[in-house]
Design an enzyme around this catalytic site. Structure first.
Site, PDB file in Angstrom:
ATOM      1  N   THR A   1       0.876  -1.171   0.000  1.00 17.78           N
ATOM      2  CA  THR A   1       0.000   0.000   0.000  1.00 17.78           C
ATOM      3  C   THR A   1       0.911   1.217   0.000  1.00 17.78           C
ATOM      4  OG1 THR A   1      -1.577  -1.274   1.296  1.00 17.78           O
ATOM      5  CG2 THR A   1      -1.933   1.092   1.184  1.00 17.78           C
TER       6      THR A   1
ATOM      7  N   LYS B   1       4.583  -8.524   3.963  1.00 19.93           N
ATOM      8  CA  LYS B   1       3.209  -8.048   3.840  1.00 19.93           C
ATOM      9  C   LYS B   1       2.481  -9.063   2.950  1.00 19.93           C
ATOM     10  CE  LYS B   1       1.151  -3.531   3.192  1.00 19.93           C
ATOM     11  NZ  LYS B   1       0.386  -3.075   4.290  1.00 19.93           N
TER      12      LYS B   1
ATOM     13  N   GLU C   1       2.819  -4.719  17.263  1.00 25.10           N
ATOM     14  CA  GLU C   1       2.512  -3.609  16.360  1.00 25.10           C
ATOM     15  C   GLU C   1       1.065  -3.220  16.551  1.00 25.10           C
ATOM     16  OE1 GLU C   1       2.999  -5.111  12.328  1.00 25.10           O
ATOM     17  OE2 GLU C   1       1.712  -6.826  12.727  1.00 25.10           O
TER      18      GLU C   1
HETATM   19  C1  PLP Z   1      -0.118  -5.105  10.228  1.00 29.86           C
HETATM   20  C2  PLP Z   1       0.657  -3.936   9.716  1.00 29.86           C
HETATM   21  N1  PLP Z   1       1.819  -3.588  10.321  1.00 29.86           N
HETATM   22  C3  PLP Z   1       2.550  -2.546   9.882  1.00 29.86           C
HETATM   23  C4  PLP Z   1       2.147  -1.781   8.801  1.00 29.86           C
HETATM   24  C5  PLP Z   1       2.976  -0.594   8.356  1.00 29.86           C
HETATM   25  O1  PLP Z   1       3.575  -0.822   7.108  1.00 29.86           O
HETATM   26  P1  PLP Z   1       4.038   0.363   6.126  1.00 29.86           P
HETATM   27  O2  PLP Z   1       4.843   1.342   6.947  1.00 29.86           O
HETATM   28  O3  PLP Z   1       4.856  -0.332   5.109  1.00 29.86           O
HETATM   29  O4  PLP Z   1       2.802   0.993   5.581  1.00 29.86           O
HETATM   30  C6  PLP Z   1       0.972  -2.112   8.135  1.00 29.86           C
HETATM   31  C7  PLP Z   1       0.522  -1.314   6.983  1.00 29.86           C
HETATM   32  O5  PLP Z   1      -0.531  -1.480   6.466  1.00 29.86           O
HETATM   33  C8  PLP Z   1       0.207  -3.212   8.599  1.00 29.86           C
HETATM   34  O6  PLP Z   1      -0.939  -3.565   8.003  1.00 29.86           O
END
Ligand code: PLP
Length: 285
Positions: A31, A149, A182
């Protein structure tokens, strides 16, 4: 505002039901914030996608970057008025079919690229801060999948279903052993005594692009960053707390609602402000 979609470079709306992303969550997604038609932190997103694809044995075409950039240009070309900010969502799946879990190596991957409206937050959470809750859903320890991801997001779906109070903007999630990991859609940081702390993500969780940027900016500014196993009690002594992802950038956390114990209320502190302004200087909101 509508969403614009390309599947394998073509203007399609659907994929066969045999797609392995649907059947097994066999795929990855990214994303990405788009500002003035430019995807932000693009190389970082491509690197995470490429690394995840290697780990899941998903054969990306050698020109994947070019294909994705062509898709973005084509989607922007479909828009009459290109909004300043949009959300680019890239989904790669291991394609269709195979015999059960076994992969048919000859089958090509599927590539879904969408341009979606950027979410509006009229209550200015990045300025005023947000309340977060503690989720009961625990993340399973899964080092083989940690950091990626990937498309299996059922734990996040269950965790996000735990609250529907609109004043609570994020839920913090622990692993099966009770350590902080997280947020449901974000990574977590806090500061104490001028140092930054964030959970390590080699057992479960998503290694966020913004998390990595924050670690680099902090280190460039002489702020030590500690990655470790921390229980929620660690937040009791925190000076500042915030969550981050590619779309929200940084949301300061001002309250942590938790049944188990009382936590202090936090202001939006100087480390958070410094990181926000550095991210915004890099074009990351
Ligand atoms: C579960 C989860 N952790 C962490 C993140 C943060 O990722 P990013 O900084 O790459 O957007 C996301 C982003 O959607 C997420 O879904």
């Amino acid at each position: 505002m509508r969403s614009y979609i390309l599947i394998n470079g073509l203007s399609e709306q659907s994929l066969p039901v045999t797609d392995r992303g649907l059947a097994y969550g066999h795929g990855l997604f990214e994303t990405v914030a788009v500002n003035l038609s430019v995807p932000i932190a693009w190389q970082d997103h491509l690197e995470r996608l490429t690394e995840g694809a290697k780990r899941l044995a998903i054969p990306l075409p050698v020109n994947i970057q070019q294909l994705l950039e062509q898709d973005l240009i084509a989607l922007l070309g479909l828009q009459q008025d290109v909004p300043q900010r949009q959300v680019l969502k890239i989904t790669i799946t291991r394609g269709c079919g195979g015999r059960g879990y076994a992969v048919d190596e000859a089958v090509p991957i599927n590539r879904i690229v969408q341009l979606n409206p950027f979410p509006e937050y009229p209550d200015q959470p990045s300025q005023k801060g947000v309340a977060v809750t503690q989720c009961q859903t625990r993340l399973a320890l899964s080092p083989q999948l940690a950091g990626m991801k990937h498309l299996n997001r059922l734990e996040q779906v269950l965790a996000r279903a735990e609250w529907n109070d609109a004043r609570i903007r994020e839920g913090l999630v622990l692993d099966g052993e009770g350590f902080l990991v997280e947020g449901t859609m974000s990574n977590l940081f806090w500061s104490q005594g001028g140092n930054l702390y964030t959970p390590r993500l080699d057992r479960c969780g998503v290694k966020g692009i913004v998390r990595q940027k924050i670690i680099s900016i902090a280190e460039q500014n002489g702020i030590a960053v500690h990655e470790g196993l921390y229980t929620p009690d660690s937040l009791a002594d925190a000076d500042e707390v915030f969550v981050c992802n590619s779309i929200i950038a940084i949301w300061p956390v001002t309250r942590f609602n938790c049944d188990q114990r009382q936590y202090p209320q936090w202001g939006v502190g100087p480390i958070t402000r410094m990181l926000q302004s550095r991210l915004s200087a890099e074009g990351i909101y």
